[in-house]
Design a protein around this motif. Structure first.
Motif, PDB file in Angstrom:
ATOM      1  N   ALA A  43       0.837  -1.201   0.000  1.00  0.00           N
ATOM      2  CA  ALA A  43       0.000   0.000   0.000  1.00  0.00           C
ATOM      3  C   ALA A  43       0.878   1.260   0.000  1.00  0.00           C
ATOM      4  CB  ALA A  43      -0.945  -0.004   1.192  1.00  0.00           C
ATOM      5  N   ALA A  44       1.917   1.263   0.811  1.00  0.00           N
ATOM      6  CA  ALA A  44       2.821   2.415   0.885  1.00  0.00           C
ATOM      7  C   ALA A  44       3.584   2.601  -0.422  1.00  0.00           C
ATOM      8  CB  ALA A  44       3.787   2.250   2.055  1.00  0.00           C
ATOM      9  N   VAL A  45       4.028   1.500  -1.014  1.00  0.00           N
ATOM     10  CA  VAL A  45       4.765   1.568  -2.280  1.00  0.00           C
ATOM     11  C   VAL A  45       3.850   2.049  -3.403  1.00  0.00           C
ATOM     12  CG1 VAL A  45       5.895   0.149  -4.056  1.00  0.00           C
ATOM     13  CG2 VAL A  45       6.568  -0.072  -1.657  1.00  0.00           C
ATOM     14  N   LYS A  46       2.671   1.465  -3.507  1.00  0.00           N
ATOM     15  CA  LYS A  46       1.718   1.865  -4.555  1.00  0.00           C
ATOM     16  C   LYS A  46       1.327   3.333  -4.440  1.00  0.00           C
ATOM     17  CE  LYS A  46      -0.452  -2.645  -5.318  1.00  0.00           C
ATOM     18  NZ  LYS A  46      -1.702  -3.418  -5.171  1.00  0.00           N
ATOM     19  N   ALA A  47       1.264   3.848  -3.208  1.00  0.00           N
ATOM     20  CA  ALA A  47       0.898   5.248  -2.973  1.00  0.00           C
ATOM     21  C   ALA A  47       2.070   6.199  -3.233  1.00  0.00           C
ATOM     22  CB  ALA A  47       0.391   5.420  -1.544  1.00  0.00           C
ATOM     23  N   ALA A  75      11.183  -8.183  -3.289  1.00  0.00           N
ATOM     24  CA  ALA A  75      11.808  -7.201  -4.183  1.00  0.00           C
ATOM     25  C   ALA A  75      11.129  -7.209  -5.550  1.00  0.00           C
ATOM     26  CB  ALA A  75      13.300  -7.482  -4.326  1.00  0.00           C
ATOM     27  N   ARG A  76      10.903  -8.392  -6.085  1.00  0.00           N
ATOM     28  CA  ARG A  76      10.221  -8.495  -7.392  1.00  0.00           C
ATOM     29  C   ARG A  76       8.804  -7.944  -7.312  1.00  0.00           C
ATOM     30  NH1 ARG A  76      12.923 -13.939  -7.940  1.00  0.00           N
ATOM     31  NH2 ARG A  76      11.015 -14.780  -7.092  1.00  0.00           N
ATOM     32  N   LEU A  77       8.109  -8.238  -6.233  1.00  0.00           N
ATOM     33  CA  LEU A  77       6.742  -7.758  -6.047  1.00  0.00           C
ATOM     34  C   LEU A  77       6.706  -6.225  -5.963  1.00  0.00           C
ATOM     35  CD1 LEU A  77       3.817  -8.832  -5.568  1.00  0.00           C
ATOM     36  CD2 LEU A  77       4.330  -8.755  -3.120  1.00  0.00           C
ATOM     37  N   LEU A  78       7.639  -5.644  -5.228  1.00  0.00           N
ATOM     38  CA  LEU A  78       7.681  -4.189  -5.087  1.00  0.00           C
ATOM     39  C   LEU A  78       8.005  -3.519  -6.417  1.00  0.00           C
ATOM     40  CD1 LEU A  78       9.448  -3.661  -1.644  1.00  0.00           C
ATOM     41  CD2 LEU A  78       7.009  -3.802  -2.163  1.00  0.00           C
ATOM     42  N   LYS A  79       8.963  -4.070  -7.147  1.00  0.00           N
ATOM     43  CA  LYS A  79       9.318  -3.507  -8.456  1.00  0.00           C
ATOM     44  C   LYS A  79       8.106  -3.536  -9.389  1.00  0.00           C
ATOM     45  CE  LYS A  79      13.917  -2.810  -8.262  1.00  0.00           C
ATOM     46  NZ  LYS A  79      14.643  -1.652  -8.738  1.00  0.00           N
ATOM     47  N   GLN A  80       7.330  -4.593  -9.285  1.00  0.00           N
ATOM     48  CA  GLN A  80       6.150  -4.776 -10.139  1.00  0.00           C
ATOM     49  C   GLN A  80       5.050  -3.756  -9.820  1.00  0.00           C
ATOM     50  OE1 GLN A  80       4.381  -8.620  -9.377  1.00  0.00           O
ATOM     51  NE2 GLN A  80       3.775  -8.846 -11.504  1.00  0.00           N
ATOM     52  N   HIS A  81       4.915  -3.368  -8.555  1.00  0.00           N
ATOM     53  CA  HIS A  81       3.814  -2.511  -8.127  1.00  0.00           C
ATOM     54  C   HIS A  81       4.183  -1.050  -7.891  1.00  0.00           C
ATOM     55  CE1 HIS A  81       0.752  -5.607  -7.791  1.00  0.00           C
ATOM     56  NE2 HIS A  81       1.698  -6.405  -7.336  1.00  0.00           N
ATOM     57  N   ALA A  82       5.450  -0.720  -7.935  1.00  0.00           N
ATOM     58  CA  ALA A  82       5.864   0.668  -7.687  1.00  0.00           C
ATOM     59  C   ALA A  82       5.443   1.555  -8.853  1.00  0.00           C
ATOM     60  CB  ALA A  82       7.376   0.732  -7.488  1.00  0.00           C
ATOM     61  N   PRO A  83       4.873   2.733  -8.563  1.00  0.00           N
ATOM     62  CA  PRO A  83       4.436   3.628  -9.633  1.00  0.00           C
ATOM     63  C   PRO A  83       5.595   4.335 -10.338  1.00  0.00           C
ATOM     64  CG  PRO A  83       4.045   4.635  -7.498  1.00  0.00           C
ATOM     65  CD  PRO A  83       4.530   3.231  -7.243  1.00  0.00           C
ATOM     66  N   ARG A  84       6.767   4.275  -9.720  1.00  0.00           N
ATOM     67  CA  ARG A  84       7.977   4.866 -10.300  1.00  0.00           C
ATOM     68  C   ARG A  84       9.147   3.983  -9.893  1.00  0.00           C
ATOM     69  NH1 ARG A  84       9.745   7.139  -5.521  1.00  0.00           N
ATOM     70  NH2 ARG A  84       8.158   8.094  -4.227  1.00  0.00           N
ATOM     71  N   ARG A  85      10.318   4.276 -10.434  1.00  0.00           N
ATOM     72  CA  ARG A  85      11.494   3.469 -10.104  1.00  0.00           C
ATOM     73  C   ARG A  85      11.707   3.454  -8.591  1.00  0.00           C
ATOM     74  NH1 ARG A  85      16.590   3.503  -8.838  1.00  0.00           N
ATOM     75  NH2 ARG A  85      18.004   1.983  -9.738  1.00  0.00           N
ATOM     76  N   LEU A  86      11.846   2.260  -8.035  1.00  0.00           N
ATOM     77  CA  LEU A  86      12.057   2.099  -6.602  1.00  0.00           C
ATOM     78  C   LEU A  86      13.396   1.391  -6.385  1.00  0.00           C
ATOM     79  CD1 LEU A  86      10.953   2.272  -3.666  1.00  0.00           C
ATOM     80  CD2 LEU A  86      10.016  -0.019  -4.036  1.00  0.00           C
ATOM     81  N   PRO A  87      14.419   2.120  -5.929  1.00  0.00           N
ATOM     82  CA  PRO A  87      15.690   1.459  -5.632  1.00  0.00           C
ATOM     83  C   PRO A  87      15.524   0.494  -4.463  1.00  0.00           C
ATOM     84  CG  PRO A  87      15.946   3.852  -5.686  1.00  0.00           C
ATOM     85  CD  PRO A  87      14.473   3.551  -5.710  1.00  0.00           C
ATOM     86  N   ILE A  88      16.153  -0.677  -4.592  1.00  0.00           N
ATOM     87  CA  ILE A  88      16.075  -1.692  -3.540  1.00  0.00           C
ATOM     88  C   ILE A  88      17.479  -2.135  -3.162  1.00  0.00           C
ATOM     89  CG2 ILE A  88      15.315  -4.045  -2.970  1.00  0.00           C
ATOM     90  CD1 ILE A  88      12.852  -3.547  -4.681  1.00  0.00           C
ATOM     91  N   LEU A  89      17.728  -2.152  -1.853  1.00  0.00           N
ATOM     92  CA  LEU A  89      18.983  -2.601  -1.280  1.00  0.00           C
ATOM     93  C   LEU A  89      18.703  -3.884  -0.516  1.00  0.00           C
ATOM     94  CD1 LEU A  89      21.989  -2.082  -0.526  1.00  0.00           C
ATOM     95  CD2 LEU A  89      21.150  -0.659   1.353  1.00  0.00           C
ATOM     96  N   LEU A  90      19.302  -4.993  -0.938  1.00  0.00           N
ATOM     97  CA  LEU A  90      19.165  -6.258  -0.212  1.00  0.00           C
ATOM     98  C   LEU A  90      20.160  -6.279   0.927  1.00  0.00           C
ATOM     99  CD1 LEU A  90      18.988  -9.021  -2.972  1.00  0.00           C
ATOM    100  CD2 LEU A  90      17.099  -8.048  -1.662  1.00  0.00           C
ATOM    101  N   ALA A  91      19.743  -6.743   2.077  1.00  0.00           N
ATOM    102  CA  ALA A  91      20.623  -6.900   3.227  1.00  0.00           C
ATOM    103  C   ALA A  91      20.609  -8.377   3.608  1.00  0.00           C
ATOM    104  CB  ALA A  91      20.149  -6.043   4.387  1.00  0.00           C
TER     105      ALA A  91
END
Length: 142
Positions: A43-47, A75-91
């Motif tokens: 919800a936060a990512v989509k918004a 990570a794949r799910l967030l990239k798929q649903h983000a309305p704009r480029r969303l950088p992701i850092l894996l820890a």
């Protein structure tokens, strides 16, 4: 000041999550959202409220649609649903030879951070670098 930028931290170890939050808020001046709830995260990512996500690869409590989800799938799910480029850092504590490349390729994440992280400035620098690479104005490094 980076307070207008919100960093999502998805980490199942409460002490590690607290360290990330303190480092990002105090040393980096970022706002933080800590969550393992995939519905809340999506919800936060989509918004468009999230500017960067830090995801633990091994998540013990997170589920999506009734199934366990790890940081790779998230990570794949967030990239798929983000309305704009969303950088992701894996820890991750997975620090064997080849893990970095394998995990980045499998997840679509932008960078990789080996755990444990003891240096707040290293975490902040990685976040600032990824935000700069996403086309946002990079804040000052202190």
């Amino acid at each position: 000041m980076n307070a207008s930028r919100t960093i999502l931290v998805v980490e199942d170890n409460a002490l590690v999550a607290k360290f990330y939050r303190l480092a990002l808020e105090r040393a980096g001046g970022f706002a933080c959202m800590l969550s393992e709830d995939v519905s809340e995260i999506l919800a936060a990512v989509k918004a468009g409220r999230i500017d960067l996500a830090i995801l633990d690869v091994s998540l013990g409590q997170s589920e999506w649609e009734g199934h366990p989800i790890d940081g790779i799938d998230l990570a794949r799910l967030l990239k798929q649903h983000a309305p704009r480029r969303l950088p992701i850092l894996l820890a991750t504590a997975h620090a064997m030879a080849g893990d970095r490349e394998r995990l980045l390729a499998a997840s679509g994440a932008d960078d990789y951070l080996e755990k444990p992280v003891f240096d707040a400035s290293l975490l902040v620098e990685k976040v600032q670098h990824l935000l700069g690479a996403s086309g946002k104005v990079q804040g000052p490094t202190e």
